[in-house]
Design an enzyme around this catalytic site. Structure first.
Site, short mmCIF file in Angstrom:
data_model
loop_
_atom_site.label_atom_id
_atom_site.label_comp_id
_atom_site.label_asym_id
_atom_site.label_seq_id
_atom_site.Cartn_x
_atom_site.Cartn_y
_atom_site.Cartn_z
N LYS A 81 45.46 35.51 37.85
CA LYS A 81 45.51 36.86 38.40
C LYS A 81 45.20 36.82 39.90
O LYS A 81 44.22 36.17 40.31
CB LYS A 81 44.47 37.70 37.66
CG LYS A 81 44.47 39.18 37.94
CD LYS A 81 43.43 39.86 37.02
CE LYS A 81 43.49 41.37 37.15
NZ LYS A 81 42.52 42.03 36.21
N SER A 156 44.53 45.53 33.47
CA SER A 156 45.14 45.25 34.74
C SER A 156 45.67 43.83 34.89
O SER A 156 46.40 43.55 35.84
CB SER A 156 44.12 45.51 35.85
OG SER A 156 43.03 44.60 35.75
N SER A 180 40.75 45.12 30.77
CA SER A 180 41.86 44.52 31.51
C SER A 180 42.28 43.12 31.07
O SER A 180 43.33 42.64 31.49
CB SER A 180 41.53 44.47 33.01
OG SER A 180 41.58 45.76 33.56
#
Lengths: 470, 68
Positions: A81, A156, A180
């Site tokens: 990420k 996310s 997330s």
């Protein structure tokens, strides 16, 4: 060994490289081939560093040929990420504001994985500043779910979920502040570990909420998560909030049987208003766990709606405090939904925030008392499988917050309590969309969740299924 | 409050904010104003740490060797 190395698990590919049955270049090239195929459809990567990855793979192979084995993940290519700082690299945090931000330090989690020998494939998409549960991003476009390109990935950690599901990387770091990691794991059919607050250092990870932020992996199996957790967890002088206690052997934990364990099934909230297919898969998951030797008993949990509300108060205020300078200086550079959510934090009185923080202790104590008779609790990650991108694209409209709340209904209470939770693929809908279940544990007892998750994955094959490139 | 914070919002935005965070205040209402005077905010950290030390069931910390 698989004909296509990218289809192997993290544990298997690491062993194959260490034993010289597979070169790092072969593993890396296999991932790059799949990235080239899937990226135009998924939009999972923020940046692809193909040349750098192959160069590093060749160096790893050369070192191994000379007897140099750097660590447990020697020569294994990974992508993470795009919110983990790496010195000298652009870290966008999914934002326009940080589109050209070059980090000067490297995050502890990333450094520990690099020290174990990993290779950088590139960086993965995410919601802007990790503040969104769907996978939409106003600046870089939505990430598409490999199980249905018109479907959301969840967020996310949207790119992490999609990339692991499509076998573009063997695993990926995510982060979980309100769900997330678990949401993308659920919607994309991969395994995701939300760790206890403090289990993994947050030094060098982009902050969203200092009280709720956690670092954790998304991978194909619970055993892979165990491997990664063991490498990343532990005290860190760069993060005074990181726990300092001894660590269990997570890999050994993931090899233990289910027999003798008791798992709690909530009597309410987590079983209310479920999509019928999610309800069916919960029942089937419970049946598998029981068949494998676990006792399943009902548990009465405290009011989870209050925990959800408290989580929202804490998250909104802390996120706004981090962003306030940019909200004043660069409001036009935020996407509409993220700016709207940040503005929400302005309207919460300090006393309400502090009450929510003060209640955390009693709320955790009440939860622990309620689960005193069980080793873990099982619950759905979300009440539905992946909705379409179109129907969840609510921007900053009047329904935005209610859509967000509905999706994160089953994840936020766990963030407020700071507990670990392992999301595992547990089944598929009739339409072919994955559904995940979360195992919720006691503080710092990730080993128990990995034990249960790995045992489930020895009895069921949902984690082995790969979306077809049709 | 937004004005005081130095981040002014329009009337439309203010209305939207109220709609967005209203449910959080409603959900937390049973707790707000009920906490005991001597409740230490750091009790959360203490309870989590004690849980890790004292869990009585088949905890993961009892599995395998300690890797410190």
């Amino acid at each position: 060994m698989s004909a296509e190395p990218a289809l192997m698990s993290l544990t298997a590919v690491a062993q194959a490289i260490a034993q010289k049955r597979l070169s790092s270049r072969e593993a890396t090239q296999s991932c790059l081939d799949r990235i080239a195929q899937w990226q135009p459809r998924l939009n999972a990567f923020m940046a692809i560093d193909a040349d750098e990855a192959l160069e590093a793979a060749d160096a790893a192979d050369a070192a191994l040929a000379k007897g140099g084995h750097r660590g447990a993940l020697h020569g294994v290519p990974l992508a993470h990420k795009d919110m983990y700082y790496e010195a000298g690299k652009v870290v966008t945090c999914g934002s326009r504001i940080r589109r050209d931000f070059v980090a000067t330090t490297t995050s502890t989690a990333l450094r520990r994985l690099k020290d174990a020998g990993t290779i950088r494939l590139g960086t993965l998409q995410l919601a802007e500043f990790a503040y969104g549960p769907t996978g939409h991003n106003a600046h870089y476009g939505p990430v598409h779910n490999p199980w249905g390109l018109d479907r959301i990935t969840g967020g996310s950690s949207s790119g992490s979920g999609a990339a692991v599901a499509a076998r573009l990387t063997f695993a990926a770091l995510g982060s979980d502040t309100g769900g997330s990691i678990r949401m993308p794991a659920h919607f994309c059919g991969v395994t995701g570990l939300k760790t206890t607050v403090g289990r993994i250092s947050r030094a060098g990870a982009m902050p969203l909420s200092q009280s709720l932020d956690t670092v954790g992996p998304l991978a194909r199996t619970a055993a892979d998560c165990a491997l990664l957790l063991g490498l990343m967890a532990g005290a860190d002088p760069e993060d005074p909030t990181a726990a300092t206690g001894p660590l269990p052997d997570y890999i050994a934990a993931a090899q233990q049987p289910l027999k003798g364990l008791t798992i709690g099934l909530p009597a309410a909230f987590y079983v209310d208003d479920l999509d019928p297919e999610v309800a069916r898969i919960l029942e089937e998951t419970v049946a598998v766990l029981r068949r494998e030797g676990a006792d399943i008993i009902g548990v009465e949990l405290p009011d989870q709606r209050q925990l959800t509300a408290a989580c929202q108060l804490v998250l909104a205020v802390e996120a706004t405090a981090f962003h306030k300078r940019w909200m004043i200086e660069r409001p036009q550079d935020y996407g509409p939904q993220v700016l709207m959510r940040l503005q929400n934090g302005l309207a919460i009185p300090a006393v309400s925030y502090l009450e929510a923080m003060r209640w955390r202790g009693p709320a955790l104590a009440a939860h622990l008392a309620a689960v005193a008779g069980v080793d873990a609790v099982i619950a759905p990650v979300a009440p539905v499988a992946a909705p379409t991108i179109a129907e969840s694209d609510v921007g900053n409209g009047p329904d935005a917050e209610s859509v967000i709340q509905r999706l994160t209904r089953f994840t936020r209470p766990i963030n407020y309590l700071g507990l670990p939770s392992l999301a595992i693929p547990a089944g598929f809908t009739a339409g072919g969309l994955p559904v995940g279940m979360q195992l919720i544990g006691r503080p710092f007892d990730e080993a128990m969740l990995l034990r249960i998750g790995a045992a489930f994955q020895r009895a069921a094959d949902f984690h082995d299924r790969v979306p077809e490139f049709g | 409050m937004a004005d005081v914070a130095g981040v002014p919002v329009s009337a439309d935005e203010a209305a939207r904010i109220v709609n967005s965070i209203g449910p959080a205040f409603e959900g937390f209402a049973p707790i707000a104003g009920t906490l005991p005077f001597d409740l230490e905010p750091a009790s959360f950290v203490q309870i989590a740490a004690n849980s890790a030390k004292n869990t009585g069931r088949n905890t993961g910390k009892n599995i395998g060797k300690a890797a410190t």
